[in-house]
Design an enzyme around this catalytic site. Structure first.
Site, short mmCIF file in Angstrom:
data_model
loop_
_atom_site.label_atom_id
_atom_site.label_comp_id
_atom_site.label_asym_id
_atom_site.label_seq_id
_atom_site.Cartn_x
_atom_site.Cartn_y
_atom_site.Cartn_z
N HIS A 1 0.73 -1.22 -0.01
CA HIS A 1 0.17 -0.15 0.04
C HIS A 1 0.81 1.06 -0.03
O HIS A 1 0.27 2.36 0.22
CB HIS A 1 -0.91 0.01 1.28
CG HIS A 1 -1.98 -1.25 1.07
ND1 HIS A 1 -2.66 -1.37 2.15
CD2 HIS A 1 -2.35 -1.75 -0.01
CE1 HIS A 1 -3.66 -2.56 1.91
NE2 HIS A 1 -3.45 -2.72 0.47
N CYS B 1 5.89 19.17 -7.58
CA CYS B 1 7.03 18.47 -7.97
C CYS B 1 8.38 19.31 -8.35
O CYS B 1 8.30 20.25 -8.97
CB CYS B 1 6.68 17.77 -9.16
SG CYS B 1 7.97 16.78 -9.83
N CYS C 1 8.83 18.81 -12.27
CA CYS C 1 7.98 19.65 -13.47
C CYS C 1 7.08 20.50 -12.66
O CYS C 1 6.38 21.03 -13.73
CB CYS C 1 7.40 18.23 -14.29
SG CYS C 1 6.07 17.83 -13.29
N SER D 1 -6.63 -7.04 10.24
CA SER D 1 -7.79 -7.60 10.27
C SER D 1 -8.57 -8.16 9.28
O SER D 1 -9.57 -8.98 9.08
CB SER D 1 -8.89 -6.18 10.20
OG SER D 1 -8.77 -5.45 9.37
N ASN E 1 -2.85 -12.13 16.85
CA ASN E 1 -3.78 -11.14 16.87
C ASN E 1 -4.82 -11.24 18.09
O ASN E 1 -4.99 -12.44 18.35
CB ASN E 1 -4.81 -11.39 15.62
CG ASN E 1 -5.53 -10.00 15.26
OD1 ASN E 1 -5.90 -9.35 16.07
ND2 ASN E 1 -5.67 -9.52 14.01
C1 BV8 Z 1 -7.93 -2.65 -5.38
C2 BV8 Z 1 -3.13 2.92 2.49
C3 BV8 Z 1 -8.62 -2.96 -7.68
C4 BV8 Z 1 -3.77 4.29 2.75
C5 BV8 Z 1 -5.00 1.28 2.63
C6 BV8 Z 1 -16.35 -4.55 -1.78
C7 BV8 Z 1 -16.65 -3.35 -1.67
C8 BV8 Z 1 -15.91 -2.08 -1.93
C9 BV8 Z 1 -14.65 -2.28 -2.19
C10 BV8 Z 1 -14.10 -3.50 -2.18
C11 BV8 Z 1 -14.91 -4.69 -1.98
N1 BV8 Z 1 -13.97 -5.73 -1.92
C12 BV8 Z 1 -12.91 -5.28 -2.16
C13 BV8 Z 1 -12.86 -4.09 -2.58
C14 BV8 Z 1 -11.87 -2.91 -2.75
C15 BV8 Z 1 -10.97 -2.42 -1.58
C16 BV8 Z 1 -11.27 -3.29 -0.21
O1 BV8 Z 1 -10.86 -4.31 0.09
N2 BV8 Z 1 -12.45 -2.83 0.69
C17 BV8 Z 1 -12.73 -3.59 1.84
C18 BV8 Z 1 -12.48 -2.62 3.07
C19 BV8 Z 1 -14.23 -3.98 1.40
N3 BV8 Z 1 -9.79 -2.68 -2.05
C20 BV8 Z 1 -9.02 -1.72 -2.53
O2 BV8 Z 1 -9.72 -0.88 -2.98
C21 BV8 Z 1 -7.76 -1.79 -3.02
N4 BV8 Z 1 -7.61 -1.69 -4.34
O3 BV8 Z 1 -8.79 -3.45 -4.93
O4 BV8 Z 1 -7.72 -2.47 -6.52
C22 BV8 Z 1 -9.61 -2.16 -8.09
C23 BV8 Z 1 -9.16 -0.59 -8.00
C24 BV8 Z 1 -10.20 0.35 -8.86
C25 BV8 Z 1 -11.61 -0.71 -9.37
C26 BV8 Z 1 -11.55 -1.89 -9.19
C27 BV8 Z 1 -10.82 -2.65 -8.65
C28 BV8 Z 1 -6.91 -0.93 -2.33
C29 BV8 Z 1 -6.80 -0.81 -0.93
C30 BV8 Z 1 -5.73 -0.09 -0.40
C31 BV8 Z 1 -6.31 0.64 0.88
N5 BV8 Z 1 -5.25 1.36 1.31
N6 BV8 Z 1 -3.90 1.94 3.32
C32 BV8 Z 1 -3.96 4.69 4.12
O5 BV8 Z 1 -3.39 4.26 5.06
O6 BV8 Z 1 -4.77 5.87 4.27
S1 BV8 Z 1 -5.95 0.30 3.73
C33 BV8 Z 1 -5.78 0.37 5.23
O7 BV8 Z 1 -6.16 -0.93 5.54
C34 BV8 Z 1 -4.45 0.22 5.91
O8 BV8 Z 1 -3.71 1.32 5.66
C35 BV8 Z 1 -3.87 -1.19 5.89
O9 BV8 Z 1 -3.23 -1.06 4.77
C36 BV8 Z 1 -5.21 -2.03 5.31
C37 BV8 Z 1 -5.56 -3.31 6.28
O10 BV8 Z 1 -5.88 -2.79 7.46
P1 BV8 Z 1 -5.00 -3.64 8.48
O11 BV8 Z 1 -3.48 -3.35 8.41
O12 BV8 Z 1 -5.45 -4.99 8.60
O13 BV8 Z 1 -5.39 -2.93 10.01
P2 BV8 Z 1 -6.77 -2.74 10.63
O14 BV8 Z 1 -6.85 -1.62 11.42
O15 BV8 Z 1 -7.89 -3.01 9.84
O16 BV8 Z 1 -6.53 -3.85 11.67
C38 BV8 Z 1 -5.72 -3.85 12.79
C39 BV8 Z 1 -5.34 -5.35 13.25
O17 BV8 Z 1 -4.62 -5.41 14.17
C40 BV8 Z 1 -6.86 -5.77 14.19
O18 BV8 Z 1 -7.37 -6.98 13.47
C41 BV8 Z 1 -6.45 -5.63 15.64
O19 BV8 Z 1 -7.17 -6.59 16.32
C42 BV8 Z 1 -4.95 -6.10 15.46
N7 BV8 Z 1 -4.20 -5.63 16.63
C43 BV8 Z 1 -4.16 -4.67 17.42
N8 BV8 Z 1 -3.43 -4.51 18.16
C44 BV8 Z 1 -2.15 -5.56 17.89
C45 BV8 Z 1 -2.94 -6.23 16.77
N9 BV8 Z 1 -2.36 -7.29 16.45
C46 BV8 Z 1 -1.13 -7.85 16.93
N10 BV8 Z 1 -0.57 -7.12 17.88
C47 BV8 Z 1 -1.14 -5.93 18.58
N11 BV8 Z 1 -0.53 -5.38 19.39
ZN ZN Z 2 6.66 16.06 -11.63
#
Ligand code: BV8
Ligand code: ZN
Length: 269
Positions: A126, A155, A158, A197, A221
């Protein structure tokens, strides 16, 4: 399903950990939680910024509608990250790259803490919050050097508008990153899924690919996830406390020193 309490790392996992040649680790926000980085989901809550769910502010649509607002959100996050350091989970993972013949570290995180801990060749699915990218020429800049003009940095090459070099919802992943992670998933013997998650795709399909190809799948987790039922073992607890235990030998009583952790054995050994 058997739950083993008292923080035991099962003998089977210890054996697999010590015998594995090829290991893949997928990390998410939870691996950085003990460094002080807020997670996006977990505990039933989801991040909201200025009244907007983060799936909206971190989306391709928002980038088109309001680039200065997106920069404000990422400036705020960089400000929070600036003083943070890797924790024992990042450090354990960094040490393991010299333990296994092949260690593939695939992260959804954009915070750069794995690299700060010393991990090399991190597959960033990501992007990275410390980089910016030109919307016109594609040149990348260090986000620490940016000069803002009306809320948007320009930039150096450019003069075009820069954007954060991260993958927003609705955007494609960087060319080759997912493909490389999928190839590594197909050939790993042990796959550790740490602090995610497991709801954001395509990243969440990496462990599914590994398991389908025969890898031993382990989740670390404090909470259950949609992946838990597919796992061979679920280590319930914090990454910074559990990961350092994996490479330790058991003590004379046969256990480790972590009373918080438990293991659910999902598949009979
Ligand atoms: C794409 C960067 C193709 C930016 C992030 C259905 C409907 C709508 C959309 C979709 C769908 N199905 C799929 C999609 C597409 C969508 C998606 O998956 N949506 C989901 C939510 C439904 N995906 C996309 O859009 C991806 N691209 O599919 O491209 C495409 C494109 C265009 C048109 C068609 C197809 C791009 C996804 C990238 C999103 N970018 N990050 C930013 O940060 O602002 S996402 C964001 O979530 C985070 O940054 C991270 O990267 C990602 C995952 O989150 P996690 O890392 O899992 O973190 P989270 O907080 O959720 O969980 C934390 C966990 O840690 C918990 O379980 C907790 O219990 C645990 N925890 C807590 N403490 C601890 C711990 N574990 C261990 N130790 C601890 N101490
Ligand atoms: Zn540029």
């Amino acid at each position: 399903m058997r739950t083993i309490r008292e923080g035991l790392v099962s003998e089977e996992l210890q054996r697999r950990f010590h015998e594995a040649h090829s290991v893949l680790i997928l990390t998410g926000a939870g691996v950085s939680a003990e460094s002080g980085v807020p997670t996006f989901r977990g505990g039933g809550d989801s991040t909201v910024w200025r009244g907007m769910p983060f799936e909206i502010i971190s989306s391709a649509g928002m980038l088109q509608r309001d680039l200065p607002a997106v920069w404000e959100w990422f400036n705020y996050r960089r400000g929070k990250l600036e003083a943070l350091k890797p924790n024992p989970a990042h450090e354990a993972i960094a040490r393991w790259q010299d333990v296994f013949k092949e260690l593939s570290l695939v992260t959804q995180n954009i915070d750069g803490l794995h690299q700060m801990a010393g991990s090399r060749n991190v597959i960033e699915l990501h992007g990275n919050v410390w980089r910016a990218r030109c919307l016109d020429c594609g040149a990348r800049s260090n986000a620490r050097d940016l000069r803002f003009d009306r809320g948007v940095p320009l930039c150096f090459d450019c003069g075009g508008a820069l954007r954060p070099d991260v993958v927003l919802f609705g955007e494609m992943l960087p060319t080759g990153a997912f493909e490389l992670a999928a190839v590594k998933a197909e050939s790993c013997e042990l796959c550790l899924v740490v602090g995610t998650s497991a709801v954001v795709y395509p990243a969440a399909s990496i462990p599914e690919i590994a398991r389908a190809a025969g890898a031993f799948l382990v989740e670390v987790n404090p909470e259950r996830t949609p992946l838990s039922d597919l796992c061979d073992e679920v280590l319930t607890g914090r990454a910074g406390e559990i990961l350092p235990l994996l490479c330790q030998q058991p003590n004379r009583e046969g256990g480790h020193d972590a009373s918080y952790a438990s293991i659910e054995r999902m598949r009979p050994c």
